[in-house]
Every structure is written in C-alpha cells, then in structure tokens.
Scaffold this motif. Structure first.
Motif, PDB file in Angstrom:
ATOM      1  N   ALA A   2       9.070  26.417  -1.127  1.00 40.80           N
ATOM      2  CA  ALA A   2      10.265  25.663  -1.540  1.00 40.80           C
ATOM      3  C   ALA A   2      11.377  25.780  -0.506  1.00 40.80           C
ATOM      4  O   ALA A   2      12.188  24.859  -0.352  1.00 40.80           O
ATOM      5  CB  ALA A   2      10.748  26.161  -2.901  1.00 40.80           C
TER       6      ALA A   2
ATOM      7  N   THR B 149      -0.800  26.372  -6.681  1.00 40.58           N
ATOM      8  CA  THR B 149       0.126  26.086  -5.576  1.00 40.58           C
ATOM      9  C   THR B 149      -0.007  24.699  -4.985  1.00 40.58           C
ATOM     10  O   THR B 149       0.882  24.244  -4.262  1.00 40.58           O
ATOM     11  CB  THR B 149      -0.098  27.098  -4.436  1.00 40.58           C
ATOM     12  OG1 THR B 149      -1.468  27.025  -4.008  1.00 40.58           O
ATOM     13  CG2 THR B 149       0.201  28.516  -4.889  1.00 40.58           C
TER      14      THR B 149
ATOM     15  N   THR C 272       5.413  30.541  -3.786  1.00 44.58           N
ATOM     16  CA  THR C 272       6.129  29.384  -4.327  1.00 44.58           C
ATOM     17  C   THR C 272       7.542  29.299  -3.762  1.00 44.58           C
ATOM     18  O   THR C 272       8.014  28.216  -3.370  1.00 44.58           O
ATOM     19  CB  THR C 272       6.180  29.463  -5.859  1.00 44.58           C
ATOM     20  OG1 THR C 272       4.845  29.520  -6.381  1.00 44.58           O
ATOM     21  CG2 THR C 272       6.888  28.261  -6.446  1.00 44.58           C
ATOM     22  N   LYS C 273       8.232  30.434  -3.696  1.00 45.73           N
ATOM     23  CA  LYS C 273       9.592  30.447  -3.165  1.00 45.73           C
ATOM     24  C   LYS C 273       9.610  30.140  -1.668  1.00 45.73           C
ATOM     25  O   LYS C 273      10.489  29.425  -1.173  1.00 45.73           O
ATOM     26  CB  LYS C 273      10.254  31.805  -3.423  1.00 45.73           C
ATOM     27  CG  LYS C 273      10.797  31.957  -4.830  1.00 45.73           C
ATOM     28  CD  LYS C 273      11.797  33.091  -4.929  1.00 45.73           C
ATOM     29  CE  LYS C 273      12.529  33.012  -6.257  1.00 45.73           C
ATOM     30  NZ  LYS C 273      13.412  31.854  -6.362  1.00 45.73           N
TER      31      LYS C 273
END
Length: 287
Positions: free
Chosen positions: A26, A45, A22-23
């Motif tokens: 992003a 996701t 996720t990081k």
C-alpha cells in the motif's frame, strides 16, 4: 516506486507477515513474499505484479530458499530488507515432547531462518547495504512459560544468531535487528500456527491449564495490534541507526523488567562466591 526499497518477507500468508506485506504494498514498496502455499498467499495478497512477487518456499529446503532469493533478484534486481518472520509455536513439556517434535521446531524456526541469511548475505555484503529483521518473541528473552520450552529455545537461538550476525555484517554496512513481539492479535495461537505435543502427561496439570488459556482466553484477545507492529518495523527499516534489539508491546517491556529484576537478584545473591573463582594472584618477584 523505483525509489522504494525491495523487501523479502517470509511467512507472509498470515499473521504479522501478511499485515506487513499488505502495508508495504500500500505504501509503494516492492515486495517478494514467501509461503509454504503460494495459492494461499495469492488469495490474501493478490497475484504477481511488477511490484509484488509471491513465492512458494520450503524454508527447510536450502535449494528452495536459494531459488527464491535468485528469483527475487531476477525480478527486482536487488534486495534491501529481509524479514525472517516464518515460524510456529510448539507446546509441550520437555519430558513430553519427542525428539522429532523438537527438531522440527528448530528446523523451521532456526535453521530455516539461517538458510535465508546464508543466501541473501552474499548480495547484501557485495552491495554493502541492507537490513535483516529476525522475528523472535518475548519468549526469546523471558522463558518462564511452562510448556513452551522448545519454542522459547528456538527464539533464544534466534536472538543469539542475530547478535552475532549484527557483528559479522556490520563491517559491510548491513544491519541486523532481532524483534521480540509480545502478544499480538494474529493467528499464532490457532491450529496451523500452534502445535501441541502428541504425548500429554496427566501429571502436568499446570501446563495443560496454561495451554488451554492460550488457546481460548488469550487467543483473539491479545493486546497488540499487528498493524501498528508492522508500522514500527517499516519505521525502523528507514531509521539511520536501527537497533539490534527491538521489543514490541507494553507486555514485552513488562516481561523484560521481570526478567531483569530476577537476573539482578540472582547476580547479587551469588556475587561473592561466583566472582571468587580466579586463580590466586601471584606475588611479583622482588628484584
């Protein structure tokens, strides 16, 4: 985005793997993520895009791993960072656990990881760059947890494999880092990530108490923030001189000190006897 590294992350549908993916997305990195259940991964996701490739992979099946690496290379053209994160906990004393339970633990935590290494190294070695993170545990350095012998043994194996990998891959410009997380607030202690031996002997009262403590009092109250752990991994991946050994969490550092103190104590207590084990030195022949 084309200047961002391509990451391949296993065990990405939950826990540290999901947080990391996720990081990364992003921040604009390109990511291939694997899970035993692709639909569960997509639910967490989102679906595939030009920058994200969700893959269903059985890490114990070498053909499945080979196909996933090939698909990642077709989709992105390269792989820069590999995170071997997939694994699960096994609780039970060595007397209680069956051969099948222990071997399955090693199949996933160790041999699945080796399958990934085996199939990404030709690419990394040829392009003479790349970085592999192998997620172990503080239990791969300090194993004084009754009932966690199988799990700790798998993580000790990951440590040894990574040290050798760092030496083998270094001449090709490929780095390897073994990661020792302490207690982080993920689903690791929940059903699906933690397996308990089918046989439980009444004699092992202490082990049952420790097992219950992990599943109740510790679960959900771990001090480590997986978001911050993921940030450290990204930071290390961008470092010009990344470490071979990366401990995560104050509790991990504390356990290292406990182990090192005990190790030093044992070394000194037996130094005289243990170092007097060489053949007697032969006297040089007088000329």
């Amino acid at each position: 985005m084309e200047n961002k590294k391509v990451w391949l992350v296993t065990g990405a549908s939950k826990g540290l793997g999901l947080t990391l993916v996720t990081k990364l997305l992003a921040a604009g990195y390109r990511v291939a993520a694997t899970s035993r259940n692709r639909e569960a991964l997509i639910r967490e996701t989102g679906g595939p895009t030009s920058g994200f490739l969700p893959l269903q992979v059985d890490l114990v099946d070498e053909g499945s791993v080979r196909d996933a690496v090939a698909e990642t290379l077709r989709h992105f053209g390269t792989i820069d960072v590999v995170v071997n994160n997939a694994g699960y906990g096994q609780v039970g004393t060595l007397e209680e656990m069956s051969d099948e339970e222990i071997r399955k633990n090693f199949d996933v935590n160790v041999f699945g990881l080796v399958n990934v290494i085996r199939h990404v190294m030709p690419h990394l070695r040829t392009r003479r760059s790349g970085h592999l993170f192998n997620i172990a545990s503080i239990g791969g350095y300090f194993a004084g947890f009754p009932g966690w012998g199988s799990y700790c043994a798998t993580k000790f194996a990951v440590v040894g494999l990574t040290e050798s990998l760092a030496a083998e891959a270094g001449p090709f410009g490929v780095r390897a880092t073994v990661v020792y997380p302490g207690y982080f607030r993920t689903q690791f202690l929940e059903e699906g990530s933690l397996t308990v031996s089918a046989r439980q002997m009444a004699e092992y009262e202490e082990v049952r108490a420790i097992q219950h403590q992990h599943q109740t009092a510790i679960n959900g109250n771990q001090p480590g923030d997986p978001e911050k752990a993921a940030e450290v991994l990204i930071q290390v991946a961008e470092a010009p001189q990344p470490p071979v050994h990366l401990f995560l969490g104050q509790d991990a550092y504390d356990m290292v000190e406990v182990k090192d103190t005990a190790l030093h104590r044992d070394l000194e207590a037996w130094r005289k006897a243990a170092t007097a084990t060489a053949f007697p030195q032969e006297n040089p022949v007088a000329s």
